[in-house]
Design a protein around this motif. Sequence first.
Motif, mmCIF file in Angstrom:
data_model
loop_
_atom_site.group_PDB
_atom_site.id
_atom_site.type_symbol
_atom_site.label_atom_id
_atom_site.label_comp_id
_atom_site.label_asym_id
_atom_site.label_seq_id
_atom_site.Cartn_x
_atom_site.Cartn_y
_atom_site.Cartn_z
ATOM 1 N N ILE A 201 0.837 -1.208 0.000
ATOM 2 C CA ILE A 201 0.000 0.000 0.000
ATOM 3 C C ILE A 201 0.873 1.261 0.000
ATOM 4 O O ILE A 201 0.589 2.237 -0.713
ATOM 5 C CB ILE A 201 -0.932 -0.012 1.224
ATOM 6 C CG1 ILE A 201 -1.988 -1.105 1.072
ATOM 7 C CG2 ILE A 201 -1.607 1.349 1.405
ATOM 8 C CD1 ILE A 201 -2.852 -1.295 2.305
ATOM 9 N N ALA A 202 1.938 1.225 0.811
ATOM 10 C CA ALA A 202 2.840 2.375 0.863
ATOM 11 C C ALA A 202 3.444 2.657 -0.517
ATOM 12 O O ALA A 202 3.568 3.815 -0.935
ATOM 13 C CB ALA A 202 3.943 2.130 1.890
ATOM 14 N N LYS A 203 3.807 1.597 -1.212
ATOM 15 C CA LYS A 203 4.372 1.766 -2.571
ATOM 16 C C LYS A 203 3.327 2.332 -3.514
ATOM 17 O O LYS A 203 3.628 3.216 -4.331
ATOM 18 C CB LYS A 203 4.887 0.431 -3.095
ATOM 19 C CG LYS A 203 5.379 0.502 -4.543
ATOM 20 C CD LYS A 203 6.029 -0.767 -5.007
ATOM 21 C CE LYS A 203 6.331 -0.722 -6.516
ATOM 22 N NZ LYS A 203 7.035 0.512 -6.923
ATOM 23 N N ALA A 204 2.095 1.834 -3.397
ATOM 24 C CA ALA A 204 1.031 2.336 -4.262
ATOM 25 C C ALA A 204 0.810 3.826 -4.033
ATOM 26 O O ALA A 204 0.664 4.609 -4.986
ATOM 27 C CB ALA A 204 -0.254 1.552 -3.999
ATOM 28 N N LYS A 205 0.815 4.241 -2.779
ATOM 29 C CA LYS A 205 0.640 5.659 -2.462
ATOM 30 C C LYS A 205 1.793 6.493 -3.009
ATOM 31 O O LYS A 205 1.587 7.588 -3.571
ATOM 32 C CB LYS A 205 0.536 5.849 -0.946
ATOM 33 C CG LYS A 205 -0.754 5.353 -0.332
ATOM 34 C CD LYS A 205 -0.790 5.644 1.163
ATOM 35 C CE LYS A 205 -2.094 5.231 1.796
ATOM 36 N NZ LYS A 205 -2.142 5.537 3.253
ATOM 37 N N ALA A 206 3.009 5.988 -2.847
ATOM 38 C CA ALA A 206 4.182 6.717 -3.341
ATOM 39 C C ALA A 206 4.144 6.828 -4.861
ATOM 40 O O ALA A 206 4.481 7.881 -5.433
ATOM 41 C CB ALA A 206 5.452 5.999 -2.890
ATOM 42 N N ASP A 207 3.737 5.743 -5.513
ATOM 43 C CA ASP A 207 3.660 5.765 -6.982
ATOM 44 C C ASP A 207 2.583 6.731 -7.454
ATOM 45 O O ASP A 207 2.759 7.417 -8.475
ATOM 46 C CB ASP A 207 3.372 4.363 -7.510
ATOM 47 C CG ASP A 207 4.583 3.446 -7.395
ATOM 48 O OD1 ASP A 207 5.690 3.963 -7.137
ATOM 49 O OD2 ASP A 207 4.426 2.216 -7.547
ATOM 50 N N CYS A 208 1.472 6.788 -6.722
ATOM 51 C CA CYS A 208 0.426 7.743 -7.084
ATOM 52 C C CYS A 208 0.958 9.177 -6.979
ATOM 53 O O CYS A 208 0.701 10.026 -7.843
ATOM 54 C CB CYS A 208 -0.782 7.577 -6.164
ATOM 55 S SG CYS A 208 -1.861 6.173 -6.570
ATOM 56 N N ALA A 209 1.698 9.424 -5.901
ATOM 57 C CA ALA A 209 2.260 10.766 -5.703
ATOM 58 C C ALA A 209 3.308 11.109 -6.744
ATOM 59 O O ALA A 209 3.520 12.286 -7.072
ATOM 60 C CB ALA A 209 2.870 10.857 -4.302
#
Length: 260
Positions: free
Chosen positions: A179-187
């Motif tokens: 989830i943390a990676k998904a959030k970072a990728d979205c940002a």
Amino acid sequence: MTKASNTAARLLALALMCALVVPTFVFAEEASTTPRGPKAPGAAAAANFCTNIDTMAARIMGGIGTREDKMKERRDVRTLRKDTKRDTRDDKLVTNRDKWDDNRTDRYVKLEARASTTEQKAAVTAYKTALEAAVKTRKAAVDAALAAYRTGVDAAIAENQTAIDAAAATFKSAIDTAIAKAKADCASGVAAATIRDTLKASIKAAQDAHKASLGSLKGTLEPKIAALKATRDAAVKAALDGFKTAHEAALAALKAAFGL
């Protein structure tokens, strides 16, 4: 299968449920917030994924937390049930032992009343001394066998639960990382469709790893408890056999003194 083994099997099933529920939960949530119908553009659907990533993440981790709480609650209930049953058995054993003590006392009184010679009185005293010693030895051996069995069962269950908890912690950490990676990728502006597919694959991998970890635990507790039970039963039988031998010897000497 023993009750302790059944408990472990149920906990494994519940732990596995925690792993299996996440992928469906995640992407069903995404689908429910994505425009429907043939006119919904793919780009808009993908972009919607990043828009809802925080809400989705909160639901995922909240769902895992709820199932962890449910597992803990079930463990507490089963522990209480196990302890209550042990207390009930202990109370029953104490009651029976008190009854046996009273019966022996009555027997001693009757024997003493029948003893008319010095030799017979001495034989009754010797019989009483020998029998009480045998009872004490039997009680100590049975208590030790029961205590060792219970300690072993508790340790085996605790070891099994620790392994389940470790697998759950690893699973939860993997989901959190994904989830943390998904959030970072979205940002960072990574294509939303790519982020969504990567997260889905990461969750699937975590699910598979968790399932494998739990699968490796299946059937490991039962043999341990069975071995503990066999050891307990053998020790109790040895204690009873030892008491029987001692009693027969003491009784034979008593009978000889009374000319029986």
